[in-house]
Write a protein that holds these residues in place. Sequence first.
Motif, short mmCIF file in Angstrom:
data_model
loop_
_atom_site.label_atom_id
_atom_site.label_comp_id
_atom_site.label_asym_id
_atom_site.label_seq_id
_atom_site.Cartn_x
_atom_site.Cartn_y
_atom_site.Cartn_z
N SER A 109 10.28 -15.69 -2.81
CA SER A 109 9.78 -15.13 -1.56
C SER A 109 10.98 -14.75 -0.69
CB SER A 109 8.88 -16.13 -0.83
OG SER A 109 9.65 -17.22 -0.37
N LYS A 110 10.69 -14.16 0.45
CA LYS A 110 11.77 -13.72 1.35
C LYS A 110 12.62 -14.88 1.85
CE LYS A 110 9.68 -9.44 2.89
NZ LYS A 110 9.17 -8.64 4.00
N LYS A 111 12.10 -16.09 1.82
CA LYS A 111 12.91 -17.23 2.26
C LYS A 111 14.00 -17.58 1.24
CE LYS A 111 9.84 -20.86 0.57
NZ LYS A 111 8.97 -21.95 0.92
N HIS A 112 13.89 -17.08 0.01
CA HIS A 112 14.94 -17.22 -1.01
C HIS A 112 15.77 -15.93 -0.98
CE1 HIS A 112 11.35 -19.45 -2.57
NE2 HIS A 112 12.25 -20.41 -2.64
N LYS A 113 16.59 -15.77 0.04
CA LYS A 113 17.22 -14.48 0.34
C LYS A 113 17.96 -13.85 -0.84
CE LYS A 113 17.49 -15.15 5.25
NZ LYS A 113 18.25 -15.04 6.46
N ALA A 114 18.85 -14.57 -1.48
CA ALA A 114 19.63 -13.98 -2.57
C ALA A 114 18.74 -13.62 -3.76
CB ALA A 114 20.75 -14.93 -3.00
N ALA A 115 17.88 -14.54 -4.17
CA ALA A 115 16.99 -14.28 -5.30
C ALA A 115 16.02 -13.14 -4.99
CB ALA A 115 16.24 -15.55 -5.68
N TYR A 116 15.49 -13.12 -3.77
CA TYR A 116 14.56 -12.06 -3.37
C TYR A 116 15.26 -10.70 -3.42
CZ TYR A 116 11.13 -9.47 -0.64
OH TYR A 116 10.21 -8.55 -0.23
N SER A 117 16.46 -10.62 -2.92
CA SER A 117 17.22 -9.36 -2.95
C SER A 117 17.49 -8.92 -4.38
CB SER A 117 18.54 -9.51 -2.20
OG SER A 117 18.29 -9.74 -0.84
N PHE A 118 17.81 -9.88 -5.23
CA PHE A 118 18.10 -9.56 -6.63
C PHE A 118 16.85 -9.02 -7.33
CE2 PHE A 118 19.06 -10.39 -11.07
CZ PHE A 118 20.38 -9.97 -11.15
N MET A 119 15.70 -9.68 -7.13
CA MET A 119 14.46 -9.22 -7.74
C MET A 119 14.03 -7.87 -7.17
SD MET A 119 13.76 -11.29 -10.11
CE MET A 119 12.11 -10.77 -10.54
N LYS A 120 14.27 -7.66 -5.88
CA LYS A 120 13.94 -6.36 -5.27
C LYS A 120 14.79 -5.26 -5.90
CE LYS A 120 13.01 -3.97 -0.99
NZ LYS A 120 12.92 -2.74 -1.71
N ALA A 121 16.03 -5.57 -6.23
CA ALA A 121 16.89 -4.59 -6.89
C ALA A 121 16.32 -4.22 -8.26
CB ALA A 121 18.31 -5.14 -7.03
N ILE A 122 15.84 -5.20 -9.01
CA ILE A 122 15.21 -4.91 -10.31
C ILE A 122 14.00 -4.00 -10.08
CG2 ILE A 122 13.93 -5.89 -12.25
CD1 ILE A 122 15.78 -8.33 -12.08
N LYS A 123 13.16 -4.36 -9.12
CA LYS A 123 11.97 -3.57 -8.82
C LYS A 123 12.34 -2.14 -8.44
CE LYS A 123 8.12 -3.39 -5.59
NZ LYS A 123 7.56 -3.96 -4.37
N ASP A 124 13.37 -1.97 -7.64
CA ASP A 124 13.78 -0.64 -7.20
C ASP A 124 14.38 0.20 -8.32
OD1 ASP A 124 12.88 -1.30 -4.68
OD2 ASP A 124 14.88 -1.71 -3.87
N ILE A 125 14.99 -0.43 -9.30
CA ILE A 125 15.61 0.27 -10.42
C ILE A 125 14.58 0.77 -11.42
CG2 ILE A 125 17.06 -0.07 -12.47
CD1 ILE A 125 18.83 -1.87 -10.74
N LEU A 126 13.50 0.03 -11.62
CA LEU A 126 12.53 0.37 -12.67
C LEU A 126 12.06 1.83 -12.67
CD1 LEU A 126 10.35 -2.84 -12.96
CD2 LEU A 126 11.91 -1.89 -14.67
N PRO A 127 11.65 2.40 -11.54
CA PRO A 127 11.17 3.79 -11.59
C PRO A 127 12.24 4.80 -11.98
CG PRO A 127 10.51 2.74 -9.54
CD PRO A 127 11.48 1.82 -10.21
N GLU A 144 0.81 -1.22 0.00
CA GLU A 144 0.00 0.00 0.00
C GLU A 144 0.84 1.27 0.00
OE1 GLU A 144 -3.12 0.12 2.87
OE2 GLU A 144 -3.65 -1.97 2.53
N GLN A 145 2.04 1.22 0.55
CA GLN A 145 2.89 2.40 0.64
C GLN A 145 3.83 2.55 -0.55
OE1 GLN A 145 2.32 4.57 3.09
NE2 GLN A 145 0.74 3.17 3.81
N GLU A 146 3.68 1.68 -1.56
CA GLU A 146 4.57 1.73 -2.73
C GLU A 146 4.28 2.97 -3.58
OE1 GLU A 146 7.00 -0.41 -3.54
OE2 GLU A 146 6.53 -2.23 -2.45
#
Length: 90
Positions: free
Chosen positions: A51-69, A18-20
């Motif tokens: 998901s968050k339990k896949h720490k490395a993959a989750y961090s990598f995908m979050k980086a993609i998400k953060d870069i897009l905007p 909701e805060q995105e």
Amino acid sequence: MSHNPYLQLYNLYFTIGEQEDEFYREARIFMVTDLLREMILFTSNWSKGISKKHKAAYSFMKAIKDILPTQKIQIANFPIHILILQIRDY
């Protein structure tokens, strides 16, 4: 993923809180920078949800998400209506 030799199409889906940023409220189509292309290609063999339990993959995908905007490469500046069909056995 597209199998056309001149077009590579990848779909990425992110959970949006909701805060995105408002940026994430609509589906968008992008051309990608070399950096994003390499990051997406790195994920191309991943076939399950991350998901968050896949720490490395989750961090990598979050980086993609953060870069897009930050990328000024959006090519569709309008809402995209997507219909997802479900097959039901009755």
